[in-house]
Design an enzyme around this catalytic site. Structure first.
Site, PDB file in Angstrom:
ATOM      1  N   GLU A  16       2.341   0.393   7.670  1.00 32.38           N
ATOM      2  CA  GLU A  16       3.541   0.628   6.856  1.00 32.38           C
ATOM      3  C   GLU A  16       4.503   1.608   7.519  1.00 32.38           C
ATOM      4  OE1 GLU A  16       2.777   1.993   2.848  1.00 32.38           O
ATOM      5  OE2 GLU A  16       4.897   2.085   2.361  1.00 32.38           O
ATOM      6  N   LYS A  49       3.808  -3.758   6.328  1.00 34.00           N
ATOM      7  CA  LYS A  49       4.490  -3.385   5.085  1.00 34.00           C
ATOM      8  C   LYS A  49       5.759  -2.615   5.432  1.00 34.00           C
ATOM      9  CE  LYS A  49       3.738  -0.914   0.756  1.00 34.00           C
ATOM     10  NZ  LYS A  49       2.823  -0.722  -0.358  1.00 34.00           N
TER      11      LYS A  49
HETATM   12  P1  13P Z   1       7.093   1.556  -3.549  1.00 30.48           P
HETATM   13  O1  13P Z   1       7.154   0.057  -3.742  1.00 30.48           O
HETATM   14  O2  13P Z   1       7.249   2.319  -4.836  1.00 30.48           O
HETATM   15  O3  13P Z   1       7.978   2.016  -2.445  1.00 30.48           O
HETATM   16  O4  13P Z   1       5.610   1.896  -3.115  1.00 30.48           O
HETATM   17  C1  13P Z   1       4.991   1.135  -2.169  1.00 30.48           C
HETATM   18  C2  13P Z   1       4.050   1.962  -1.405  1.00 30.48           C
HETATM   19  O5  13P Z   1       2.875   1.687  -1.362  1.00 30.48           O
HETATM   20  C3  13P Z   1       4.561   3.118  -0.652  1.00 30.48           C
HETATM   21  O6  13P Z   1       3.581   3.547   0.248  1.00 30.48           O
END
Ligand code: 13P
Length: 336
Positions: A177, A219
């Protein structure tokens, strides 16, 4: 652990018509979410809230995986089932947030590095024993005043790759991510440039660390105008810039992209996802892994009251359904 198992888990995480629920808020982050409904996030209320989400009837219709925080992985539901087991019983894959949070990158004011490599191999093993089949690690990049710098991008990319390698070694699929924050005055073009540089660096490091790209899920954030930018890009423009950027930087071997919502409203997050899925076949699944965009409306209805539980579950289910439709480009505003 065979490569085949990693590949199968990763592709199940991004199976068609479904997405991932991010419910891995730390105690501190969940408290800031509960501030919005004027509640103290006590241990009992945290448990009741997670129970509400995970026992929503039909959760498995549009949810393929759930990301959990350390405490939740070790907590039992109100009906006395371990939360990861409760999730797995519904045919949904449990996962774990394994980073330990952000800290300032020394020497680079305003930039951050994610911590948690120390002891990670043991932690991943423990989470696996608790039922997690995938993990999540979030790196964060701000735009503005020279950021993100090359140093910050490289440092975080390398850490992401080291995390991913430890996960794959344990047979756990890493969610990689890299989040470009939407706060700021930057234009969508600046966001696209920062996203392109970041993703290309991240994939360079993933390959350098011998990551099996078929066994990860990415992500990312969407390519957006900064929240304070006077010109706000529309839905089509966001979809086009995001897909263009990803086609340049995310290899076709990656099974799927599962977006974070990052502070966008639930409705806009769904509309953007829908527009991207309407753009025709892409090398990867285009899915969601939303936290706020899935949970916010339900939490606002719930307000910590048992009497509101059922309605909150309906509201939550509805959001999963809208995003499930957006996975096929079949969402329409009338569904709201
Ligand atoms: P949000 O969709 O609220 O941004 O959260 C996703 C997430 O896992 C952030 O690490």
């Amino acid at each position: 652990m065979s490569k085949q198992q990693l590949v199968e888990t990763a592709s199940a995480m991004v199976s068609r018509g479904k997405g991932i629920l991010a419910a891995d808020e730390s105690e501190k982050t969940l408290q800031s979410r509960f501030d919005g409904i004027g509640l103290e996030a006590t241990q009992d209320l945290r448990r009741a809230y997670r129970d509400l989400l995970f026992t929503t009837p039909g959760l498995e219709d549009f949810i393929s995986g759930v990301i959990l925080y350390d405490e939740t992985l070790r907590t039992r539901s109100l009906d006395d089932v371990q939360f990861p087991d409760l999730i797995a019983q519904q045919g949904i894959i449990p996962g774990a947030k394994v980073d330990t949070g952000l800290t300032g990158l020394a020497g680079f004011p305003g930039e951050q590095i994610t911590e948690g490599l120390d002891g990670l191999r043991e932690r991943v093993q423990t989470y696996r024993e608790l039922g997690a089949r995938f993990a999540k690690w979030r790196a964060v990049f701000a735009i503005g005043q020279g950021a993100p710098t090359r140093t910050c991008i490289q440092a975080n990319a390398q850490v992401l790759a080291r995390y991913a390698a430890i996960c794959q070694e344990a047979g756990v699929v890493p969610i990689v991510e890299p989040e470009i924050l939407m706060n700021g005055t930057h234009s969508i073009e600046e966001c696209e440039e920062a996203t392109e540089t970041t993703l290309s660096t991240v994939f360079y490091e993933l390959l350098a660390h011998r990551i099996l790209l078929e066994g990860i899920v990415v992500k990312p954030s969407m390519v957006l105008s900064g929240t304070e930018c006077p010109v706000q890009a529309g839905v089509e423009e966001v979809a086009e810039a995001t897909i263009r950027c990803f086609r340049r930087t995310i290899p076709a071997s990656v099974p799927g992209i599962a977006f974070l919502s990052g502070g966008q409203s639930p409705e806009l997050s769904t509309a953007h996802l829908n527009a991207m899925n309407l753009m025709g076949p892409q090398p990867w699944e285009i899915s969601f892994s939303y936290g706020r965009a899935l949970q916010d409306p339900a939490r606002a209805v719930w307000k910590g009251e048992e009497a509101n539980r059922k309605l909150a579950q309906e509201v939550f289910y509805h959001r999963t359904k809208c995003n499930g439709a957006a996975r096929f480009g079949k969402f329409s505003p009338e569904m709201e």
